[in-house]
Design an enzyme around this catalytic site. Sequence first.
Site, short mmCIF file in Angstrom:
data_model
loop_
_atom_site.label_atom_id
_atom_site.label_comp_id
_atom_site.label_asym_id
_atom_site.label_seq_id
_atom_site.Cartn_x
_atom_site.Cartn_y
_atom_site.Cartn_z
N HIS A 1 33.67 17.63 8.74
CA HIS A 1 32.70 18.57 8.07
C HIS A 1 33.60 19.40 7.18
CE1 HIS A 1 28.66 18.85 9.07
NE2 HIS A 1 28.62 19.16 8.22
N CYS B 1 19.56 1.51 -14.86
CA CYS B 1 20.01 2.05 -13.54
C CYS B 1 21.23 1.26 -12.98
CB CYS B 1 19.01 2.10 -12.49
SG CYS B 1 18.12 0.41 -11.78
C1 PEP Z 1 21.84 -3.57 -10.55
O1 PEP Z 1 21.90 -4.66 -10.11
O2 PEP Z 1 22.24 -3.30 -11.65
C2 PEP Z 1 21.18 -2.59 -9.54
C3 PEP Z 1 21.25 -1.20 -9.93
O3 PEP Z 1 21.11 -3.03 -8.28
P1 PEP Z 1 22.20 -3.37 -7.06
O4 PEP Z 1 23.39 -2.77 -7.65
O5 PEP Z 1 21.81 -2.64 -5.89
O6 PEP Z 1 22.06 -4.57 -6.98
#
Ligand code: PEP
Length: 554
Positions: A202, A509
């Site tokens: 921690h 993402c």
């Molecule tokens: C990706 O494939 O870019 C993604 C965000 O999913 P993961 O990395 O969890 O497969």
Amino acid sequence: MKPPTPTVLAAPDTPAPARSRTLRGQAASPGTALGEVVLLDDAIDDARFTPVEQRFASLAEALAAAAQQLEGIRNSLDPCDPARGMVDFQIEFLADPALLESADNPSSDLPAEEEVWRPIIEAHIADFDTAEDEYFRHRASDLRDIRDRVLRVLRRTRAPTIPALGDHAVVFAHDLSPSRFLSAAWKPTQALVLRGGSPHAHIALLARARALPMVVAVGAAPVGPGERALVDGAAGTVELNPEPERVQMLMQAQQQQTLQKALEAEKLYLPATTATGEVVSVMINVASLSELDQVNPACCDGIGLVRTELLFAQGVPSEEEQLHFYRQLLLWAEGRPVVVRTLDAGGDKPVPGLGMPQETNPFLGVRGLRLCLREPEVFRSQLRALLRAAAEGDLRIMLPMLTSAAELTAAREHLEACAQALRKAGTRHRTPPLGVMVEVPALALALESLGPIDFASVGSNDLLQYTMAAARDLPEVAPLADPQHPGFQRLMHILTESARAAAIPLSICGDLAGQPVHIPALLRQGLRSLSVPVATIGLTKLAVAAWPLRAPHG
Ligand code: PEP
Ligand code: MG
């Protein structure tokens, strides 16, 4: 009665000559600091007992007094300080009525309460120490801290503190309890070095929250007070009496870092805008609630990817467990969108309890949505939990590894069936927006073939590996997975154009979104929504602000 022994700087372990040498330990909190060694003693206190009439009437009363001390500490902490979570845990632990259930009736003989308290708390510490779950093992030190606090209350001794430190003190200790750590107002120009300890403890978390460079597990090598020490918290090294050239080099690196951090901090709570004033949404990727402990939601535009595989790491969780997790995320987000990806098991993410077929090439096999469609019960329990949570905030559902319109139709049918069942049962729910991840090149080339869809997000980690035929988990082929390859760029161009033509909101993402060197190309392709790892929010906003003025690939 002797007065309690005040905490003092200890006598040097062994006087050490002022020669250059390096101690290697483990990195616990990044940053560099140069300063003078200060040695802390480890005696928690002086164990003399006070006369009977000054003792607490009962152990319960002593626990209440210890909890009260903790309340005081808690109230002095910044609301965003992760130490609050630790102190809350300690207060709750002390308030648990079950804690004293196993206690025998304390006698009035001295030191009866201490004899009752020790076995109780030591049993809990042993349980935490041997817990399978890493989370509980790390909490054992919080319990030791409680043990010592209660002992001090019983003995009427003062809590050990840390004496006033110079701005450039490099504090050496064997180990440090969280309470004692919290007794100092640490500065990033100081540093903490532990002989033992763990980077997961921690206090390492507390050091990181304070940008205090920290190295642990450096061992017992002799160090003298007043020696000059150069601490590199990221490398896990402590150089004693370093050569002047080393000092200069590291100090320059530190200035650079400080400048970079200041720039990032300046941007952190501002909306991300390009140099031409266009607003870009910056969201975050998370896989667990603990990642959010230190994050203020005001620094992002929501959660653009919740990976739910960790939730399934011990097997398939119940609908209620899932609901709790999604609710917590919505609470944290304070009205901002939370995009939850349905289970992406298979391939590189096996989940115990889910019968996954033996495959020669799991990345091209039954993974993500393909697996969920083969395990309708598991899929539906997740959809039900998501539908219920969606009634409480801006939750959105995202399907991973989608290839065809038929899969989308099948997933939608499951979602509608779940919504209908909840309606019939009179359970509060809401059907949220449904989107897809673009991870399969065929989908990137023909997004419009899906028909109407609420949103899409580029999973560039998978999209890149499939486009370049280079497995994401093989370092040997990593150089081939170049996002600037004209083939990948053309694919991204086709994807962004078709999303625009079909009016499908498109974000990204995958890890590319958080890599400043690739952000100009993404912005040039027209993407205006990036979801990135928490640690790169500031960097991402800086890269956005520099575009299109300084664009390596832009
Ligand atoms: C990706 O494939 O870019 C993604 C965000 O999913 P993961 O990395 O969890 O497969
Ligand atoms: Mg993926």
